[in-house]
Design a protein around this motif. Structure first.
Motif, PDB file in Angstrom:
ATOM      1  N   THR A 325      30.651  74.441  62.093  1.00 55.50           N
ATOM      2  CA  THR A 325      30.219  74.345  63.489  1.00 55.50           C
ATOM      3  C   THR A 325      28.726  74.606  63.645  1.00 55.50           C
ATOM      4  OG1 THR A 325      30.878  76.669  63.759  1.00 55.50           O
ATOM      5  CG2 THR A 325      32.479  74.982  64.385  1.00 55.50           C
ATOM      6  N   LEU A 326      28.090  75.231  62.641  1.00 49.93           N
ATOM      7  CA  LEU A 326      26.645  75.454  62.716  1.00 49.93           C
ATOM      8  C   LEU A 326      25.856  74.173  62.503  1.00 49.93           C
ATOM      9  CD1 LEU A 326      26.294  78.782  60.676  1.00 49.93           C
ATOM     10  CD2 LEU A 326      26.372  78.504  63.155  1.00 49.93           C
ATOM     11  N   ALA A 327      26.502  73.141  61.972  1.00 48.58           N
ATOM     12  CA  ALA A 327      25.781  71.898  61.687  1.00 48.58           C
ATOM     13  C   ALA A 327      25.360  71.181  62.966  1.00 48.58           C
ATOM     14  CB  ALA A 327      26.646  70.977  60.828  1.00 48.58           C
ATOM     15  N   ASP A 328      26.146  71.274  64.032  1.00 50.53           N
ATOM     16  CA  ASP A 328      25.826  70.541  65.271  1.00 50.53           C
ATOM     17  C   ASP A 328      24.539  71.037  65.923  1.00 50.53           C
ATOM     18  OD1 ASP A 328      28.122  68.830  65.125  1.00 50.53           O
ATOM     19  OD2 ASP A 328      29.334  70.540  65.719  1.00 50.53           O
ATOM     20  N   PRO A 329      24.354  72.352  66.151  1.00 50.30           N
ATOM     21  CA  PRO A 329      23.051  72.775  66.702  1.00 50.30           C
ATOM     22  C   PRO A 329      21.895  72.533  65.740  1.00 50.30           C
ATOM     23  CG  PRO A 329      24.431  74.678  66.187  1.00 50.30           C
ATOM     24  CD  PRO A 329      25.297  73.483  66.078  1.00 50.30           C
ATOM     25  N   TRP A 330      22.167  72.563  64.443  1.00 47.07           N
ATOM     26  CA  TRP A 330      21.084  72.292  63.480  1.00 47.07           C
ATOM     27  C   TRP A 330      20.627  70.838  63.569  1.00 47.07           C
ATOM     28  CZ3 TRP A 330      20.756  69.106  59.106  1.00 47.07           C
ATOM     29  CH2 TRP A 330      19.650  69.320  58.285  1.00 47.07           C
ATOM     30  N   LEU A 331      21.548  69.924  63.775  1.00 43.27           N
ATOM     31  CA  LEU A 331      21.194  68.508  63.831  1.00 43.27           C
ATOM     32  C   LEU A 331      20.298  68.177  65.016  1.00 43.27           C
ATOM     33  CD1 LEU A 331      24.583  66.834  62.820  1.00 43.27           C
ATOM     34  CD2 LEU A 331      22.468  66.852  61.493  1.00 43.27           C
ATOM     35  N   VAL A 332      20.434  68.898  66.122  1.00 44.26           N
ATOM     36  CA  VAL A 332      19.642  68.597  67.314  1.00 44.26           C
ATOM     37  C   VAL A 332      18.391  69.464  67.405  1.00 44.26           C
ATOM     38  CG1 VAL A 332      21.654  67.810  68.592  1.00 44.26           C
ATOM     39  CG2 VAL A 332      20.994  70.214  68.727  1.00 44.26           C
ATOM     40  N   ALA A 333      18.164  70.344  66.404  1.00 47.11           N
ATOM     41  CA  ALA A 333      16.973  71.188  66.412  1.00 47.11           C
ATOM     42  C   ALA A 333      15.748  70.361  66.022  1.00 47.11           C
ATOM     43  CB  ALA A 333      17.153  72.367  65.462  1.00 47.11           C
ATOM     44  N   THR A 334      14.574  70.911  66.269  1.00 44.37           N
ATOM     45  CA  THR A 334      13.331  70.241  65.886  1.00 44.37           C
ATOM     46  C   THR A 334      13.197  70.238  64.368  1.00 44.37           C
ATOM     47  OG1 THR A 334      12.114  72.319  66.063  1.00 44.37           O
ATOM     48  CG2 THR A 334      12.217  70.918  68.029  1.00 44.37           C
ATOM     49  N   PRO A 335      12.455  69.285  63.802  1.00 43.78           N
ATOM     50  CA  PRO A 335      12.336  69.224  62.334  1.00 43.78           C
ATOM     51  C   PRO A 335      11.806  70.509  61.717  1.00 43.78           C
ATOM     52  CG  PRO A 335      11.533  67.187  63.318  1.00 43.78           C
ATOM     53  CD  PRO A 335      11.804  68.134  64.446  1.00 43.78           C
ATOM     54  N   GLN A 336      10.841  71.163  62.356  1.00 47.32           N
ATOM     55  CA  GLN A 336      10.302  72.378  61.753  1.00 47.32           C
ATOM     56  C   GLN A 336      11.332  73.500  61.712  1.00 47.32           C
ATOM     57  OE1 GLN A 336       9.023  70.830  64.402  1.00 47.32           O
ATOM     58  NE2 GLN A 336       8.494  72.241  66.072  1.00 47.32           N
ATOM     59  N   HIS A 337      12.173  73.575  62.726  1.00 50.02           N
ATOM     60  CA  HIS A 337      13.212  74.611  62.710  1.00 50.02           C
ATOM     61  C   HIS A 337      14.338  74.238  61.750  1.00 50.02           C
ATOM     62  CE1 HIS A 337      11.187  75.754  66.529  1.00 50.02           C
ATOM     63  NE2 HIS A 337      11.491  76.970  66.113  1.00 50.02           N
ATOM     64  N   GLN A 338      14.635  72.962  61.634  1.00 49.57           N
ATOM     65  CA  GLN A 338      15.592  72.545  60.607  1.00 49.57           C
ATOM     66  C   GLN A 338      15.088  72.936  59.222  1.00 49.57           C
ATOM     67  OE1 GLN A 338      15.932  68.294  61.327  1.00 49.57           O
ATOM     68  NE2 GLN A 338      17.923  68.570  62.295  1.00 49.57           N
ATOM     69  N   TRP A 339      13.820  72.676  58.970  1.00 47.50           N
ATOM     70  CA  TRP A 339      13.245  73.020  57.675  1.00 47.50           C
ATOM     71  C   TRP A 339      13.263  74.521  57.438  1.00 47.50           C
ATOM     72  CZ3 TRP A 339       9.050  76.140  56.635  1.00 47.50           C
ATOM     73  CH2 TRP A 339       8.628  76.165  55.304  1.00 47.50           C
ATOM     74  N   ALA A 340      12.908  75.303  58.442  1.00 48.01           N
ATOM     75  CA  ALA A 340      12.886  76.757  58.281  1.00 48.01           C
ATOM     76  C   ALA A 340      14.265  77.297  57.928  1.00 48.01           C
ATOM     77  CB  ALA A 340      12.363  77.418  59.558  1.00 48.01           C
ATOM     78  N   THR A 341      15.308  76.711  58.508  1.00 48.79           N
ATOM     79  CA  THR A 341      16.674  77.156  58.188  1.00 48.79           C
ATOM     80  C   THR A 341      16.997  76.912  56.717  1.00 48.79           C
ATOM     81  OG1 THR A 341      17.403  76.706  60.451  1.00 48.79           O
ATOM     82  CG2 THR A 341      19.108  76.837  58.747  1.00 48.79           C
ATOM     83  N   LEU A 342      16.677  75.722  56.226  1.00 53.90           N
ATOM     84  CA  LEU A 342      16.968  75.407  54.828  1.00 53.90           C
ATOM     85  C   LEU A 342      16.072  76.190  53.878  1.00 53.90           C
ATOM     86  CD1 LEU A 342      17.510  71.529  54.925  1.00 53.90           C
ATOM     87  CD2 LEU A 342      19.199  73.367  55.136  1.00 53.90           C
ATOM     88  N   ALA A 343      14.790  76.333  54.222  1.00 52.21           N
ATOM     89  CA  ALA A 343      13.870  77.039  53.333  1.00 52.21           C
ATOM     90  C   ALA A 343      14.236  78.511  53.213  1.00 52.21           C
ATOM     91  CB  ALA A 343      12.442  76.892  53.853  1.00 52.21           C
ATOM     92  N   ALA A 344      14.602  79.155  54.326  1.00 49.98           N
ATOM     93  CA  ALA A 344      15.007  80.564  54.269  1.00 49.98           C
ATOM     94  C   ALA A 344      16.291  80.726  53.463  1.00 49.98           C
ATOM     95  CB  ALA A 344      15.189  81.106  55.683  1.00 49.98           C
ATOM     96  N   LEU A 450       7.098  83.334  52.691  1.00 51.18           N
ATOM     97  CA  LEU A 450       7.179  84.423  51.720  1.00 51.18           C
ATOM     98  C   LEU A 450       6.784  85.760  52.321  1.00 51.18           C
ATOM     99  CD1 LEU A 450       7.793  84.902  48.691  1.00 51.18           C
ATOM    100  CD2 LEU A 450       5.355  84.588  48.252  1.00 51.18           C
ATOM    101  N   SER A 451       5.793  85.763  53.204  1.00 54.93           N
ATOM    102  CA  SER A 451       5.245  87.033  53.695  1.00 54.93           C
ATOM    103  C   SER A 451       5.671  87.380  55.114  1.00 54.93           C
ATOM    104  CB  SER A 451       3.713  86.991  53.625  1.00 54.93           C
ATOM    105  OG  SER A 451       3.205  85.902  54.400  1.00 54.93           O
ATOM    106  N   GLU A 452       5.896  86.370  55.971  1.00 58.11           N
ATOM    107  CA  GLU A 452       6.157  86.647  57.384  1.00 58.11           C
ATOM    108  C   GLU A 452       7.560  86.280  57.833  1.00 58.11           C
ATOM    109  OE1 GLU A 452       2.712  85.567  59.980  1.00 58.11           O
ATOM    110  OE2 GLU A 452       2.010  84.572  58.146  1.00 58.11           O
ATOM    111  N   GLY A 453       8.234  85.368  57.139  1.00 61.20           N
ATOM    112  CA  GLY A 453       9.587  85.008  57.532  1.00 61.20           C
ATOM    113  C   GLY A 453       9.687  83.583  58.035  1.00 61.20           C
ATOM    114  N   PRO A 454      10.906  83.117  58.320  1.00 59.98           N
ATOM    115  CA  PRO A 454      11.117  81.711  58.698  1.00 59.98           C
ATOM    116  C   PRO A 454      10.506  81.328  60.044  1.00 59.98           C
ATOM    117  CG  PRO A 454      13.163  82.964  58.844  1.00 59.98           C
ATOM    118  CD  PRO A 454      12.170  83.849  58.177  1.00 59.98           C
ATOM    119  N   ALA A 455      10.425  82.251  60.999  1.00 63.84           N
ATOM    120  CA  ALA A 455       9.883  81.892  62.313  1.00 63.84           C
ATOM    121  C   ALA A 455       8.406  81.500  62.198  1.00 63.84           C
ATOM    122  CB  ALA A 455      10.057  83.052  63.289  1.00 63.84           C
ATOM    123  N   ALA A 456       7.617  82.332  61.490  1.00 64.99           N
ATOM    124  CA  ALA A 456       6.203  82.002  61.304  1.00 64.99           C
ATOM    125  C   ALA A 456       6.041  80.762  60.436  1.00 64.99           C
ATOM    126  CB  ALA A 456       5.476  83.194  60.678  1.00 64.99           C
ATOM    127  N   ALA A 457       6.933  80.598  59.457  1.00 67.81           N
ATOM    128  CA  ALA A 457       6.852  79.417  58.595  1.00 67.81           C
ATOM    129  C   ALA A 457       7.124  78.143  59.381  1.00 67.81           C
ATOM    130  CB  ALA A 457       7.845  79.559  57.442  1.00 67.81           C
TER     131      ALA A 457
END
Length: 758
Positions: A325-344, A450-457
């Motif tokens: 069920t987490l996939a649906d909000p991820w699909l409609v998120a902005t690309p940078q937030h999608q990337w931050a989720t996967l990178a973290a 690496l230093s600040e977290g996914p939000a700053a990334a």
């Protein structure tokens, strides 16, 4: 009265003391007498090994020097330690390394010129049997001029000793060690060296080089070849904007593949292997659909799994991999937030995706998403690699992953195990695919992650990503080129009417009759599609595309399909209009599909009952147009089958099997020739029971057969031919030869037992 610190330390657990000393490094300065007791007892072998994993090559060389120079717990002057490390070891650097060892409770002493240093006993054990590749000391050589003995040796003998001295182990295997002979009778180099005490005999095939001989042969490098300084990798220089834009391009490509995988598994989930993970066939399907190789497909699946966007329904009968069920909000998120989720998720992933496709110790292929890929230290090793890259200036990258692996190996040679260098290469490959690393250097978003977290990334990645474009280029061959990342709304509209043909910095879509029909099915009209291409295309819309849309729209929807549970027909349209106008028609959700036909989503019986309550007189009809009586019949119970008069009840299948088994047991018993026989009478004593047990055990040892007279719980006597397996606890367990089934026979129900002679 307070307890002295020394007495308290002696009563504590070793692991507790080790944890205390590492948590309070300030206790090591200055070193009181009680601290020596603490350091001597602190740390088990495993604790020391864990602490040594974080030491660099130079500090480990100092630790090896302390172990080599000190006998048992004898302290060693820092000057002697520096001499053992090598000519390039500066005293100040050696003292700093000693302070590090003292802070980790691996040694005690300040490291000053006037203070001697000792290592804890566990450090000697953790260093292995041969520290720095040197053998054990030989007492016979303590007062011998070893250098003089070596100078007099023949070249062949000296060459043999040199090979052992400069190898990783001072132990060698040779047949000449079988017998030790006097020097005058020695014929081979090994025999001569054994006779002179320059080799030690461990067993008939093993010899060992004494520590004194190894140190003498190594000369100015007592610890062997030790790289005292950290290697400097070759680097490349790019502008920070180039590195960031390149990384953003790779990140967008990974996001496209991740979205495609979610779409694929939404329509057709992949089955979970019995041993867990993703099968080879499904990996090949992903490589084809995602336009990548097997490792790339496995990485995308691992990233989505680590982020919780896909999972397996393990509780189902046929477990499958499918989106959560987490996939649906991820699909409609902005690309940078999608990337931050996967990178973290990747940064903290306790798994090694690079292991997929390799074989384990049992020669089994390791599957993606399987538990075999789980390695808890993976996240820590991943951060070590990124931290090393982050130490370089912005825009600077390493020229080769192997050179970065060499640097990290120098910083922690005892860390990572046999996959140490492979983890560095895998981490760089995965980070490059994810946009954390580009052109060998870490991106700005990677530094923030690496230093600040996914939000700053995510903010950094948004700055690096190209601005979305609001137009496309329609070609005459019915392809549509997107010259960059499309706006979300335009991408969604184009995804309805066209399929992706190739992806990259410029995505190519293809429009076909089926894709146009798909857009029409979604509710778009022909005019909507014409407006889309007319307003969004920077090139003229080809006439072929216009004809394609108009032709598909003209034929679309001429045939209509729908779901209905019941229908109502009447030759009089006025009566049907009355039904539609009645409140009952609204409650039944009646809908006219023809002048004389109404349909409803409710069952026919409910429709007829409701219409009858409203004063109408409907009737039910079947598929052939004949009237049906839908009134429920009375409840009935199926009558049991009764046998005919004068005929017995036929036996059940189970009873027939028992009868056949008894007949076969009797035939086998009649055909058997009895050997020694033991009969058990009612009230038999211990002697009869012991003799029976002895006969049964004899049959078990000989793997023979016994014939027993057995009385079951119903009092029915029978004979059985049994191959006994075990006897004990009042039970005989064996295989019944007639039924070929393993059974248990209580000993008190066996009236006699005989060995069968065959």
């Amino acid at each position: 009265m307070p307890v002295p610190l020394t007495d308290w330390l002696r009563g504590q657990d070793d692991q507790l003391l080790a944890d205390l000393l590492r948590a309070r490094p300030d206790l090591a300065t200055p070193p009181p007498a009680d601290l020596a007791v603490l350091a001597a007892r602190a740390g088990s072998r495993a604790s020391v090994a864990r602490a040594a994993e974080g030491l660099d090559t130079f500090t480990l060389a100092v630790l090896d020097a302390l172990v080599v120079a000190g006998s048992d717990r004898a302290p060693v002057p820092p000057e002697e330690v520096a001499a053992l490390v090598g000519p390039g070891a500066e005293p100040t650097r050696v003292r700093a390394a000693i302070q590090t060892l003292v802070g980790l409770a691996l040694a005690w002493g300040s490291g000053d010129e006037s203070d001697e240093v000792s290592v804890v006993p566990a450090a000697r054990e953790a260093g292995g049997l041969y520290p720095a590749g040197l053998g054990q000391p030989s007492e016979a050589l303590d007062r011998v001029d070893v250098a003089a003995l070596l100078a007099e040796l023949p070249e062949s003998d000296r060459r043999l000793l040199t090979a052992l001295a400069h190898g990783s182990s001072p132990v060698g295997r040779t047949r000449d060690a079988a017998v030790v002979v006097p020097l005058d009778r020695a014929r081979t180099p090994v025999q001569r060296l054994l006779a002179m005490g320059l080799l030690l005999r461990r067993d008939a095939e093993t010899v060992e080089l004494p520590r004194q001989v190894g140190l003498a042969l190594r000369g100015n490098s007592p610890l062997g070849t030790v790289r005292l300084d950290e290697p400097e990798p070759r680097t490349t220089r790019q502008s920070s904007s180039t590195v960031d834009s390149t990384g953003a391009g790779e990140a967008l490509e990974s996001l496209r593949r991740a979205e495609r995988l979610v779409e694929l598994w939404s329509r057709e989930p992949a089955p979970v292997l019995k041993a867990g993970g993703l099968g080879v066939r499904d990996v090949r399907r992903l490589t084809r659909e995602l336009d990548t190789d097997g490792r790339g497909a496995g990485l995308i699946a691992e990233l989505l799994y680590g982020a919780g966007l896909v999972g397996d329904n393990a509780a189902a009968t046929n477990a499958e991999w499918l989106p959560t069920t987490l996939a649906d909000p991820w699909l409609v998120a902005t690309p940078q937030h999608q990337w931050a989720t996967l990178a973290a998720a990747w940064l903290d992933l306790p798994r090694l995706p690079g292991l997929a496709g390799r074989r384990d110790a049992k020669d089994r292929v390791l599957a993606p998403l399987s538990d075999d890929l789980r390695r808890p230290p993976a996240a820590t090793e991943r951060r070590r690699v990124l931290t090393a890259l982050a130490e370089l200036p912005a825009g600077t990258g390493v020229a080769s992953p192997d050179e970065l692996a060499e640097v990290l190996a120098w910083r922690a040679p005892r860390r990572g195990g046999r996959l140490r260098d492979e983890i560095v290469r895998w981490t760089l490959t995965e980070a490059t695919a994810l946009g954390v690393v580009a052109l060998g250097g870490i991106t700005s978003a990677g530094r923030s992650l690496l230093s600040e977290g996914p939000a700053a990334a995510a903010k950094r990645m948004a700055e690096s990503m190209p601005e979305p474009v609001d137009h496309v280029l329609v070609q005459a061959d019915l392809t549509v080129v997107a010259p960059g990342r499309l706006e979300p709304r335009l991408a969604a509209e184009l995804g309805q009417v066209a399929d992706v043909e190739s992806a990259g910095s410029a995505t190519v879509y293809r429009v076909t009759e089926s894709t146009v029909r798909r857009a029409l099915d979604a509710g778009r009209s022909a005019e909507d599609l014409h407006e889309l291409f007319r307003t969004r295309s920077r090139t003229p819309v080809p006439q072929a595309l216009t004809y394609l849309v108009d032709d598909a729209a003209r034929r679309h929807g001429r045939l209509r399909g729908g779901a209905a549970a019941s229908f109502l027909r009447c030759d009089d349209p006025v009566l049907l209009a009355e039904v539609l106008a009645h409140p009952a028609g609204a409650s039944l959700e009646m809908r006219r599909i023809a002048p004389t036909v109404l349909v409803s989503p409710l069952p026919l019986a409910d429709v007829l009952d409701e219409l009858r309550k409203a004063g109408f007189a409907p009737a039910a009809e079947g598929a052939d147009g004949q009237l049906l009586d839908l009134r429920p019949a009375g409840h009935r119970l199926a009558a049991p089958a009764r046998p005919r008069r004068g005929q017995p009840t036929p036996p059940s299948d189970e009873r027939l099997r028992d009868i056949v088994a008894n007949l076969r047991a009797g035939d086998a018993a009649a055909a058997s020739r009895r050997g020694r026989t033991v009969s058990l009478r009612s009230g038999a004593g211990a002697a009869d029971t012991a003799e029976t047990l002895a006969l049964l055990r004899e049959a078990i040892e000989q793997q023979g057969h016994v014939l027993i007279d057995f009385v079951d719980s119903r009092g029915i006597a029978s004979q059985r031919v049994v191959t006994p397996f075990r006897v004990g606890g009042g039970i005989l367990e064996g295989r019944d030869d007639a039924s070929d089934a393993v059974r248990q026979y209580p000993l008190h129900r066996i009236t006699s037992a005989s060995l069968i002679v065959r």
